[in-house]
Write a protein that holds these residues in place. Structure first.
Motif, PDB file in Angstrom:
ATOM      1  N   GLN A   1       4.350 -16.817  -2.232  1.00  0.00           N
ATOM      2  CA  GLN A   1       4.788 -16.509  -0.869  1.00  0.00           C
ATOM      3  C   GLN A   1       3.809 -15.574  -0.157  1.00  0.00           C
ATOM      4  N   TYR A   2       2.982 -14.870  -0.913  1.00  0.00           N
ATOM      5  CA  TYR A   2       2.118 -13.837  -0.337  1.00  0.00           C
ATOM      6  C   TYR A   2       0.638 -14.051  -0.633  1.00  0.00           C
ATOM      7  N   CYS A   3       0.290 -15.077  -1.370  1.00  0.00           N
ATOM      8  CA  CYS A   3      -1.087 -15.205  -1.841  1.00  0.00           C
ATOM      9  C   CYS A   3      -1.405 -16.673  -2.108  1.00  0.00           C
ATOM     10  N   GLY A   4      -2.678 -17.058  -1.933  1.00  0.00           N
ATOM     11  CA  GLY A   4      -3.104 -18.409  -2.252  1.00  0.00           C
ATOM     12  C   GLY A   4      -3.023 -18.687  -3.744  1.00  0.00           C
ATOM     13  N   PRO A   5      -2.874 -19.952  -4.148  1.00  0.00           N
ATOM     14  CA  PRO A   5      -2.674 -20.271  -5.567  1.00  0.00           C
ATOM     15  C   PRO A   5      -3.857 -19.921  -6.463  1.00  0.00           C
ATOM     16  N   LEU A   6      -5.087 -20.140  -5.997  1.00  0.00           N
ATOM     17  CA  LEU A   6      -6.244 -19.863  -6.844  1.00  0.00           C
ATOM     18  C   LEU A   6      -6.451 -18.363  -7.037  1.00  0.00           C
TER      19      LEU A   6
ATOM     20  N   LEU B   1      -3.495  -5.639  -0.415  1.00  0.00           N
ATOM     21  CA  LEU B   1      -2.899  -4.494  -1.098  1.00  0.00           C
ATOM     22  C   LEU B   1      -1.554  -4.100  -0.489  1.00  0.00           C
ATOM     23  N   THR B   2      -1.241  -4.648   0.689  1.00  0.00           N
ATOM     24  CA  THR B   2       0.032  -4.326   1.337  1.00  0.00           C
ATOM     25  C   THR B   2       1.151  -5.290   0.963  1.00  0.00           C
ATOM     26  N   ASN B   3       0.894  -6.179   0.016  1.00  0.00           N
ATOM     27  CA  ASN B   3       1.952  -7.077  -0.431  1.00  0.00           C
ATOM     28  C   ASN B   3       3.133  -6.274  -0.970  1.00  0.00           C
ATOM     29  N   PRO B   4       4.344  -6.803  -0.861  1.00  0.00           N
ATOM     30  CA  PRO B   4       5.534  -6.047  -1.275  1.00  0.00           C
ATOM     31  C   PRO B   4       5.608  -5.863  -2.787  1.00  0.00           C
ATOM     32  N   PRO B   5       6.472  -4.960  -3.250  1.00  0.00           N
ATOM     33  CA  PRO B   5       6.612  -4.715  -4.692  1.00  0.00           C
ATOM     34  C   PRO B   5       6.960  -5.969  -5.493  1.00  0.00           C
ATOM     35  N   SER B   6       7.709  -6.899  -4.894  1.00  0.00           N
ATOM     36  CA  SER B   6       8.073  -8.117  -5.630  1.00  0.00           C
ATOM     37  C   SER B   6       6.842  -8.911  -6.038  1.00  0.00           C
TER      38      SER B   6
END
Length: 310
Positions: free
Chosen positions: A32-37, A214-219
């Protein structure tokens, strides 16, 4: 001496499969927050580093590492780079529960490839019936998505194909470890291959995907840390089992039929947009029966140990 059905081999195989079954929820969360690779590469680089303290005191000599460099690169390519590159791509196309059950076809792929590539690891009547039941379960799940009725269904069918290719890559990685991995300590081999494969995935992500924020949530970070831990532990267990002379690739991989059942249940519990259907339960039933049929002789006669099933 034959292995008792409740001995360390089945127990360790079950532990590894239960760890792997948690990956589907973690990957769907991270994607949900990042590309698969980028996500896959970061996960496996971290996994490889986590294992360094476990093998450093008994690290192999440089000559041994160089002499087995080809094996490390082959396993890294098939077991991490290709397998998880395809796996993460497939998970962008299908729900987590469906992906868990398609990955459940990996024992079939492993058994077929081992039949042709591993001497003494042939298809047998019980193994064939078990694998066909597992395949029927996968077919029920695939056709229940009705890919001919909508673009979403077609996308999921493509995702299923991608995941089946991932199964083939993982099976080849297992075969390389079983055939040629005895010269290297399994934790070191896993650490090296998983780090190299992860680094390859991360480098491939650079021109195609945004870097991890780096601002992605804790989950997101919780999912990344858990996935890194489970890869480090589950693969180390699996490589140790593959090195045992009494273990056959096809028979060990039959325990992976546990992954789709446990993975689907966790997806239904933890992912709010996913829920069970009659079709998914029917597919799970076929997969569960396949496991029971395969292990029934040993369960009925535990004193005889695990039968050869020839």
């Amino acid at each position: 001496m034959k292995d008792h059905p409740l001995s360390s081999i089945p127990l360790l195989a079950i532990i590894a499969c239960l760890l792997w079954s948690t990956a589907f929820v973690g990957v769907k969360t991270g994607l949900q927050y990042c590309g698969p690779l980028a996500f896959a590469g970061s996960r496996f680089v971290l996994s490889g580093l986590l294992l360094v303290p476990l093998w450093w005191s008994r690290r192999p000599r440089p000559a041994t590492v160089l002499g087995n460099g080809g094996l490390i690169l082959k396993v890294a390519f098939f077991q991490t780079f290709a397998l998880y590159g395809l796996f993460y791509l497939g998970l962008t196309l299908v729900p987590g529960a469906l992906a868990a059950m398609v990955i459940g076809a990996s024992p079939l792929v492993s058994a077929v490839l081992a039949h042709y590539l591993m001497p003494g690891d042939r298809m047998t009547p019980i193994k064939t019936v078990s694998l066909l039941l597992g395949l029927i379960g996968i077919a029920i799940l695939s056709l229940s998505r009705q890919p001919w009725t909508s673009p979403a269904g077609l996308s999921e069918l493509i995702g299923i194909g991608v995941l089946l290719l991932a199964n083939a890559a993982g099976a080849l990685g297992n075969i390389f470890v079983s055939r040629h991995g005895s010269a290297l300590e399994p934790v070191f081999l896993n650490s090296a291959q998983i780090f190299i494969g992860g680094l390859g995935l991360w480098l491939l992500s650079i021109p195609f995907e945004e870097p991890i924020s780096l601002t992605n949530p804790p989950s997101f970070w919780a999912a990344l840390i858990w996935l890194s831990f489970l890869s480090a532990s589950a693969f180390s267990i699996w490589f140790k089992l593959l090195r045992k002379p009494s273990v056959k690739v096809s028979e060990l991989n039959l325990w992976k039929f546990l992954i789709p059942v446990c993975g689907a249940i966790l997806s239904w519990i933890l992912l709010p947009e996913e829920y069970p259907t009659v079709w998914s339960l029917g597919g799970m039933g076929c997969i569960s029966i396949a496991i029971i049929i395969y292990n029934l002789p040993a369960l009925l006669n535990p004193a005889a140990g695990l039968p050869d099933r020839r």
